[in-house]
Design a protein around this motif. Structure first.
Motif, PDB file in Angstrom:
ATOM      1  N   GLY A 162      -2.040 -57.278 -23.838  1.00  0.00           N
ATOM      2  CA  GLY A 162      -1.873 -55.994 -23.173  1.00  0.00           C
ATOM      3  C   GLY A 162      -0.433 -55.768 -22.767  1.00  0.00           C
ATOM      4  N   ARG A 163       0.257 -56.857 -22.485  1.00  0.00           N
ATOM      5  CA  ARG A 163       1.620 -56.726 -22.017  1.00  0.00           C
ATOM      6  C   ARG A 163       2.490 -56.109 -23.114  1.00  0.00           C
ATOM      7  N   ARG A 164       2.248 -56.541 -24.365  1.00  0.00           N
ATOM      8  CA  ARG A 164       3.079 -55.995 -25.428  1.00  0.00           C
ATOM      9  C   ARG A 164       2.760 -54.529 -25.694  1.00  0.00           C
ATOM     10  N   THR A 165       1.477 -54.194 -25.527  1.00  0.00           N
ATOM     11  CA  THR A 165       1.114 -52.786 -25.666  1.00  0.00           C
ATOM     12  C   THR A 165       1.933 -51.945 -24.695  1.00  0.00           C
ATOM     13  N   TRP A 166       2.077 -52.463 -23.470  1.00  0.00           N
ATOM     14  CA  TRP A 166       2.878 -51.749 -22.480  1.00  0.00           C
ATOM     15  C   TRP A 166       4.323 -51.614 -22.920  1.00  0.00           C
ATOM     16  N   LEU A 167       4.830 -52.707 -23.466  1.00  0.00           N
ATOM     17  CA  LEU A 167       6.223 -52.670 -23.930  1.00  0.00           C
ATOM     18  C   LEU A 167       6.401 -51.562 -24.970  1.00  0.00           C
ATOM     19  N   ILE A 168       5.398 -51.463 -25.870  1.00  0.00           N
ATOM     20  CA  ILE A 168       5.487 -50.442 -26.915  1.00  0.00           C
ATOM     21  C   ILE A 168       5.462 -49.053 -26.298  1.00  0.00           C
ATOM     22  N   VAL A 169       4.523 -48.849 -25.367  1.00  0.00           N
ATOM     23  CA  VAL A 169       4.417 -47.543 -24.711  1.00  0.00           C
ATOM     24  C   VAL A 169       5.733 -47.189 -24.031  1.00  0.00           C
ATOM     25  N   ILE A 170       6.299 -48.182 -23.343  1.00  0.00           N
ATOM     26  CA  ILE A 170       7.547 -47.917 -22.627  1.00  0.00           C
ATOM     27  C   ILE A 170       8.672 -47.591 -23.602  1.00  0.00           C
ATOM     28  N   SER A 171       8.732 -48.314 -24.724  1.00  0.00           N
ATOM     29  CA  SER A 171       9.819 -48.048 -25.670  1.00  0.00           C
ATOM     30  C   SER A 171       9.682 -46.640 -26.258  1.00  0.00           C
ATOM     31  N   LEU A 172       8.437 -46.217 -26.470  1.00  0.00           N
ATOM     32  CA  LEU A 172       8.235 -44.856 -26.976  1.00  0.00           C
ATOM     33  C   LEU A 172       8.645 -43.829 -25.923  1.00  0.00           C
ATOM     34  N   LEU A 173       8.290 -44.123 -24.672  1.00  0.00           N
ATOM     35  CA  LEU A 173       8.674 -43.229 -23.583  1.00  0.00           C
ATOM     36  C   LEU A 173      10.193 -43.100 -23.526  1.00  0.00           C
ATOM     37  N   VAL A 174      10.867 -44.260 -23.651  1.00  0.00           N
ATOM     38  CA  VAL A 174      12.328 -44.247 -23.573  1.00  0.00           C
ATOM     39  C   VAL A 174      12.909 -43.400 -24.706  1.00  0.00           C
ATOM     40  N   SER A 175      12.370 -43.551 -25.930  1.00  0.00           N
ATOM     41  CA  SER A 175      12.899 -42.711 -27.010  1.00  0.00           C
ATOM     42  C   SER A 175      12.621 -41.244 -26.729  1.00  0.00           C
ATOM     43  N   GLY A 176      11.422 -40.956 -26.211  1.00  0.00           N
ATOM     44  CA  GLY A 176      11.077 -39.565 -25.894  1.00  0.00           C
ATOM     45  C   GLY A 176      12.029 -38.989 -24.879  1.00  0.00           C
ATOM     46  N   ILE A 177      12.301 -39.758 -23.824  1.00  0.00           N
ATOM     47  CA  ILE A 177      13.206 -39.286 -22.788  1.00  0.00           C
ATOM     48  C   ILE A 177      14.605 -39.111 -23.365  1.00  0.00           C
ATOM     49  N   GLY A 178      14.990 -40.005 -24.271  1.00  0.00           N
ATOM     50  CA  GLY A 178      16.297 -39.886 -24.933  1.00  0.00           C
ATOM     51  C   GLY A 178      16.411 -38.572 -25.680  1.00  0.00           C
ATOM     52  N   ILE A 179      15.372 -38.221 -26.424  1.00  0.00           N
ATOM     53  CA  ILE A 179      15.400 -36.957 -27.161  1.00  0.00           C
ATOM     54  C   ILE A 179      15.461 -35.781 -26.199  1.00  0.00           C
ATOM     55  N   ALA A 180      14.606 -35.845 -25.153  1.00  0.00           N
ATOM     56  CA  ALA A 180      14.574 -34.746 -24.185  1.00  0.00           C
ATOM     57  C   ALA A 180      15.945 -34.563 -23.563  1.00  0.00           C
ATOM     58  N   ASN A 181      16.580 -35.684 -23.216  1.00  0.00           N
ATOM     59  CA  ASN A 181      17.898 -35.625 -22.605  1.00  0.00           C
ATOM     60  C   ASN A 181      18.926 -35.004 -23.548  1.00  0.00           C
ATOM     61  N   ALA A 182      18.887 -35.431 -24.808  1.00  0.00           N
ATOM     62  CA  ALA A 182      19.832 -34.884 -25.781  1.00  0.00           C
ATOM     63  C   ALA A 182      19.611 -33.388 -25.974  1.00  0.00           C
ATOM     64  N   LEU A 183      18.355 -32.985 -25.992  1.00  0.00           N
ATOM     65  CA  LEU A 183      18.070 -31.556 -26.173  1.00  0.00           C
ATOM     66  C   LEU A 183      18.492 -30.749 -24.946  1.00  0.00           C
ATOM     67  N   LEU A 184      18.304 -31.360 -23.764  1.00  0.00           N
ATOM     68  CA  LEU A 184      18.746 -30.670 -22.542  1.00  0.00           C
ATOM     69  C   LEU A 184      20.252 -30.468 -22.567  1.00  0.00           C
ATOM     70  N   MET A 185      20.961 -31.507 -23.002  1.00  0.00           N
ATOM     71  CA  MET A 185      22.415 -31.378 -23.141  1.00  0.00           C
ATOM     72  C   MET A 185      22.745 -30.265 -24.115  1.00  0.00           C
ATOM     73  N   SER A 186      21.950 -30.225 -25.170  1.00  0.00           N
ATOM     74  CA  SER A 186      22.154 -29.209 -26.183  1.00  0.00           C
ATOM     75  C   SER A 186      21.946 -27.812 -25.593  1.00  0.00           C
ATOM     76  N   VAL A 187      20.945 -27.680 -24.719  1.00  0.00           N
ATOM     77  CA  VAL A 187      20.707 -26.381 -24.077  1.00  0.00           C
ATOM     78  C   VAL A 187      21.923 -25.983 -23.254  1.00  0.00           C
ATOM     79  N   THR A 188      22.445 -26.940 -22.480  1.00  0.00           N
ATOM     80  CA  THR A 188      23.598 -26.640 -21.643  1.00  0.00           C
ATOM     81  C   THR A 188      24.802 -26.276 -22.497  1.00  0.00           C
ATOM     82  N   GLU A 189      25.006 -27.087 -23.534  1.00  0.00           N
ATOM     83  CA  GLU A 189      26.152 -26.873 -24.403  1.00  0.00           C
ATOM     84  C   GLU A 189      26.058 -25.544 -25.146  1.00  0.00           C
ATOM     85  N   ARG A 190      24.846 -25.216 -25.546  1.00  0.00           N
ATOM     86  CA  ARG A 190      24.668 -24.012 -26.350  1.00  0.00           C
ATOM     87  C   ARG A 190      24.209 -22.842 -25.501  1.00  0.00           C
ATOM     88  N   PHE A 191      24.414 -22.981 -24.191  1.00  0.00           N
ATOM     89  CA  PHE A 191      24.099 -21.943 -23.236  1.00  0.00           C
ATOM     90  C   PHE A 191      24.498 -20.561 -23.761  1.00  0.00           C
TER      91      PHE A 191
END
Ligand SMILES: Nc1ncnc2c1ncn2[C@@H]1O[C@H](COP(=O)(O)OP(=O)(O)OP(=O)(O)O)[C@@H](O)[C@H]1O
Ligand SMILES: [Mg+2]
Lengths: 349, 264
Positions: free
Chosen positions: A216-245
């Motif tokens: 179960g611990r590794r399953t959590w690791l996987i979930v967290i790594s996916l969350l981190v990539s998701g947050i990374g994309i969201a962050n990049a897109l947010l920057m993009s919104v600001t930049e392309r305001f």
């Protein structure tokens, strides 16, 4: 021009998909550096997922293979101990139902002494590699000291064919224990079965090839790594919104619907998810492959890869990558649609 | 990710049609009623507009004058549906635009109003032609249709040989003309021009003024132009002077003709 005096849309205003795509590609290209960094985040997440999942698949697969090879060797040793020696012996082999183990058993028997194998088998491959082929069971039995029945995995008790009557006092070795020992004894045959149905059942109960077979611990690791990539994309897109305001604001000022803005972000994100997970899947697969080759050797790994479950898992990874990326686009897209167009016009060039 | 517009929404709009058509026959193209706009900047409140009542008839050419910072751009943004007034109402063809939902508002900006922004506001990653065809594509035009029309309009503003250039590789005046072409892309019935000649040399400036006035006289387009340019005043039906967020004075064409050169 009269219809334009109407303050009512008379025509649907959908920007063609191809146009949206080319706008998105233009944007990605003009900010290629950041796109690559975002992509790299997705690659990491997807390759982690892929490496973990296919690592499980490989481990289960090769555990099964190892167990099969071991039992094949045991069967061959049992044949040897039953006959005392294999040198100069002639063995009839009736492959009623071949399995993966069958060639390994015969190869092992061949290695244990100077033995002659007369094989009656529906599959001609066997006799080419380990012995002579016989046209029927009687042919295989001619001059044989013993009969080995390879009936792997067949549970229903088959009657021994009449041809076996020509083998009185000899050993019948049954590799799956489907014959009735008492009936054989009545025929004056010695009977052994070299591994029984119970042993096969055990083999079939090997770890199943499924995601999350691990802890179960590794399953959590996987979930967290996916969350981190998701947050990374969201962050990049947010920057993009600001930049392309300004740019997004201008689009809205000249009449872009909110739907278009949402589409632009979702598609950009989905593309990043797609390419990132394709790369991630490849990397993750290579990692899992290398790790398992490190344990059991390249030769074994290459000769027998479990492609179907691996491909199935790769498709799951791609799907998960794209979905995570698209979910990540929701918030930035909402921010972009809420923007007041006039404010975007004020910022200086 | 559906590419088609919500059917039920379209139906709802169609249901409103008769009512909207009735109002359409009003003579007023643009009307503002006591429009006020305040900006909160920290502790301070900036009064950009302090109650502007303005009525512009269909096909009229109106010039808006006034020193920098008196609220010309802010007023344009109110009329163009880009910003909402703090108080007061804006009517376009008799319809209170505060009543429009985001979809209808976008449609209004796309089809009905052509806005020449004070600082061009072209999309930097797109070519001149792409910038001009964008509003047409928003309006549902086919790609080749839009391209043909875009080439046509750009040629008319003298940029037939700059179709593939991106804004960054064009002079201020050329960018200005792309902005003009983009504003005219969907044959709007109202053109809002925020200092459209501000960056142009005398000759090109005159050409733009000429084009706007032709649009106004021949096609009945309502033109409202903010300007400091006296040449622009001579083609105007009315000149409205804005001062400190209020209308200071309104002069008719007759008055202007006599006083050209001395107006402030
Ligand atoms: N978003 C904003 N936030 C704060 N203040 C604003 C904002 N927009 C406009 N203002 C203020 O409102 C006033 C009017 O601005 P506006 O841009 O309408 O002037 P203008 O008449 O167009 O000037 P110019 O001739 O220089 O273009 C200015 O004092 C400006 O600082
Ligand atoms: Mg201004």
């Amino acid at each position: 021009m009269s219809d334009q005096n109407n303050l009512v849309p008379g025509q649907t205003q959908s920007v063609p998909f191809s146009t949206v795509i080319s706008m998105v590609i233009g944007n990605v290209r003009s900010r290629i550096g950041r796109s690559v960094v975002t992509l790299f985040g997705v690659v990491l997440g997807a390759s982690f997922l892929m490496a973990a999942g296919t690592g499980d698949i490989l481990r289960a697969h090769f555990a099964q293979e190892e167990a099969d090879r071991l039992s094949a060797a045991t069967a061959a040793v049992n044949v040897l101990s039953e006959l005392g020696t294999l040198d100069g012996r002639t063995l009839a082999v009736w492959v009623a139902k071949p399995s993966r183990r069958t060639p390994w058993i015969l190869e092992n028997i061949n290695k244990l002494g100077d033995v002659k194998l007369q094989i009656y088998s529906p599959s001609s491959v066997l006799s080419k590699t380990v012995g002579n082929s016989a046209g029927d069971l009687a042919g295989a039995l001619a001059g044989a000291d013993a009969l080995i029945v390879c009936n792997d995995g067949v549970d229903d008790a088959a009657p021994l064919p009449a041809a076996v009557d020509g083998l009185p006092g000899q050993v019948v070795m049954d590799l799956s224990g489907v014959f009735d020992p008492e009936a054989l004894a009545a025929q004056g045959l010695r009977y052994r079965h070299l591994f029984g149905a119970g042993a096969l059942g055990e083999l079939e109960g090997m770890p199943s090839v499924k995601l999350a077979a691990g802890s179960g611990r590794r399953t959590w690791l996987i979930v967290i790594s996916l969350l981190v990539s998701g947050i990374g994309i969201a962050n990049a897109l947010l920057m993009s919104v600001t930049e392309r305001f300004r740019e997004i604001g201008t689009l809205k000022c000249i009449g872009a619907q909110n739907k278009l803005v949402v589409q632009m972000f979702t598609i950009e994100s989905a593309l990043q998810g797609l390419f990132g997970s394709v790369l991630g899947v490849v990397c993750g697969w290579l990692i899992a492959l290398t790790a398992s080759a490190f344990n059991i050797g390249w030769g074994v790994v290459w000769s027998n890869l479990p492609w179907p479950p691996v491909i199935q898992f790769a498709v799951i990874c791609l799907f998960v990558g794209i979905v995570v990326a698209m979910i990540a686009a929701i918030y930035p897209a909402a921010v972009a649609t809420r923007m007041v167009p006039a404010l975007a016009l004020r910022s200086e060039i | 990710m559906s590419m088609s517009i919500d059917k039920s929404k379209l139906e709802a709009i169609r249901a409103k049609l008769p009512e909207l058509r009735d109002r359409r026959h009003s003579e007023n193209s643009v009307q503002t009623v006591d429009v006020t706009r305040q900006f909160q900047l920290g502790e301070n409140v900036i009064h950009a507009l302090r109650g502007v009542d303005l009525t512009v008839k269909r096909g009229e050419y109106t010039s808006l004058m006034g020193p920098s910072g008196t609220g010309k751009t802010t007023l344009f943004n109110m009329i163009g549906g880009l910003d909402k007034p703090t108080a007061g109402k804006v009517f376009i063809d008799g319809v209170d635009i505060a009543q429009l939902d985001p979809f209808e508002l976008a449609w209004l900006r796309c089809r009905k109003i052509g806005y020449i922004f004070q600082n061009f506001r072209l999309i930097p990653v797109m070519t001149a032609l792409e910038n001009v065809t964008l509003p047409m594509i928003f309006a549902g035009a086919k790609a080749d249709e839009a391209r043909d029309r875009g080439v046509d309009i750009l040629t008319k503003v003298g940029l037939g040989d700059r179709l593939k250039h991106k804004p960054g590789r064009m002079s201020g005046g050329q960018q200005q003309r792309v902005a003009v072409a983009r504003a005219l892309a969907n044959s709007p019935v109202i053109v809002l021009a925020d200092e459209p000649t501000g960056n142009l040399d005398t000759k090109t400036g005159e050409e733009i003024i000429e084009q706007l006035s032709v649009l106004c006289r021949e096609r009945g387009v309502t033109v409202i132009a903010a300007t400091h340019d006296h040449k622009m005043l001579s083609v105007s039906d009315r000149v409205i002077s804005l001062l400190d967020g209020r209308i200071e004075k309104i002069r008719m064409r007759e008055d202007i003709d006599i006083k050209v050169g001395s107006i402030r």
